[in-house]
Design a protein around this motif. Structure first.
Motif, PDB file in Angstrom:
ATOM      1  N   CYS A  45       0.925  -1.199  -0.033  1.00  0.00           N
ATOM      2  CA  CYS A  45      -0.107   0.144   0.111  1.00  0.00           C
ATOM      3  C   CYS A  45       0.939   1.140  -0.111  1.00  0.00           C
ATOM      4  O   CYS A  45       0.610   2.200  -0.685  1.00  0.00           O
ATOM      5  N   ARG A  75       1.231   4.079  -3.416  1.00  0.00           N
ATOM      6  CA  ARG A  75       0.953   5.210  -3.495  1.00  0.00           C
ATOM      7  C   ARG A  75       2.114   6.183  -3.292  1.00  0.00           C
ATOM      8  O   ARG A  75       2.142   7.233  -4.137  1.00  0.00           O
ATOM      9  N   THR A 115       2.602   9.026  -6.333  1.00  0.00           N
ATOM     10  CA  THR A 115       2.818  10.767  -5.641  1.00  0.00           C
ATOM     11  C   THR A 115       4.121  11.375  -5.520  1.00  0.00           C
ATOM     12  O   THR A 115       4.265  12.393  -5.330  1.00  0.00           O
ATOM     13  N   SER A 138       3.381   9.640   4.154  1.00  0.00           N
ATOM     14  CA  SER A 138       2.672   9.343   2.865  1.00  0.00           C
ATOM     15  C   SER A 138       2.030  10.297   2.479  1.00  0.00           C
ATOM     16  O   SER A 138       1.430  11.358   3.173  1.00  0.00           O
ATOM     17  N   ASP A 156      -4.983  10.606   1.449  1.00  0.00           N
ATOM     18  CA  ASP A 156      -5.787  10.031   0.439  1.00  0.00           C
ATOM     19  C   ASP A 156      -6.335  11.094  -0.688  1.00  0.00           C
ATOM     20  O   ASP A 156      -6.441  10.757  -1.765  1.00  0.00           O
ATOM     21  N   PHE A 201      -3.316  11.236  -3.314  1.00  0.00           N
ATOM     22  CA  PHE A 201      -3.629  10.032  -4.074  1.00  0.00           C
ATOM     23  C   PHE A 201      -4.734   9.826  -4.839  1.00  0.00           C
ATOM     24  O   PHE A 201      -4.422   9.501  -6.381  1.00  0.00           O
TER      25      PHE A 201
END
Length: 250
Positions: free
Chosen positions: A34, A38, A42, A83, A86, A89
């Protein structure tokens, strides 16, 4: 995801000391998948920071004496913390993902297609002796500069300039992409020919190949900008679900 080999090897080498069983290790690998899907779309966090990130995580686990689910939870918090959001992403998924990272786009499409694989389907992860994948990305609306007349009529009612606008805006989005083991045999063919293509043995090698990715393609005779957008919306939601950090719990 090569940068994560460091932490995987660390966890496996010290698995008894860290109380890591097979199930916990498998969930951590799922978390790393995951993270890298991502990250690779990005570019967050940047590549230059990855090695230091994983070294620091390993040092912290050892230094703080973390074990089992406590260690796994710590790893998750660190990865989620650096990260892309959302929203970021999603924004990248809604755009020309093939232009951004074709290999990662192929990976996403293959993961989404995997549940529909049957014994009659060639393995989606198979490679030729050369190392190239058997299944590659197919652009439904062709990506070539010279748009075939049939496609100009379908997409833009015969207006070449409008067809080029649609191509420029949507040809590399998720909604216009699928995977096939017969990419060279489809190319610039008309939509219905691509959809109904069979091999010499009568097997479906076009969009009727049974993959769930092609659900919108098998029962339509047209492929327009509106249809590409609707399919993009669906595949974006499926991708967000497939690589949601919250799907990995410790």
């Amino acid at each position: 995801g090569v940068a994560s080999y460091l932490i995987i090897l660390f966890l496996m080498k010290k698995r008894e000391q860290l109380e890591m069983d097979d199930d916990l290790l498998a969930r951590l690998v799922r978390l790393l998948v995951c993270f890298f899907v991502r990250r690779n779309l990005t570019d967050t966090p940047p590549t230059r920071d990855l090695e230091r990130l994983f070294i620091n995580i390993c040092e912290s686990i050892e230094g703080e004496g973390l074990k089992g689910t406590a260690a796994a939870g710590y790893i998750k918090r660190r990865l989620v913390g650096v990260s892309a959001s959302d929203a970021a992403f999603r924004e990248r998924l809604e755009g020309p993902v093939y232009d951004v990272n074709p290999d990662m786009t192929r990976y996403i499409l293959t993961v989404l297609a995997s549940p529909s694989v049957t014994k009659e389907t060639k393995g989606l992860w198979d490679r030729y002796a050369s190392g190239a994948y058997v299944w590659t990305i197919e652009h439904i609306f062709p990506q070539g500069k010279n748009i075939p007349e049939e496609w100009v009529k379908m997409v833009a009612g015969g207006d070449v300039s409008k067809a080029r606008e649609v191509q420029e805006r949507q040809v590399h989005t998720l909604g216009n992409l699928t995977i096939t083991g017969y990419n060279s045999k489809l190319g610039n063919m008309p939509f219905e020919t691509k959809r109904d293509r069979k091999d010499a043995n009568g097997a479906n090698v076009g969009y009727r190949n049974g993959l769930n990715l092609n659900a919108e393609l098998v029962n339509t005779d047209t492929w327009t900008g509106e249809q590409i957008q609707a399919r993009t919306d669906r595949l974006v939601e499926l991708t967000l679900e497939a690589f949601d950090f919250e799907s990995v719990q410790f």
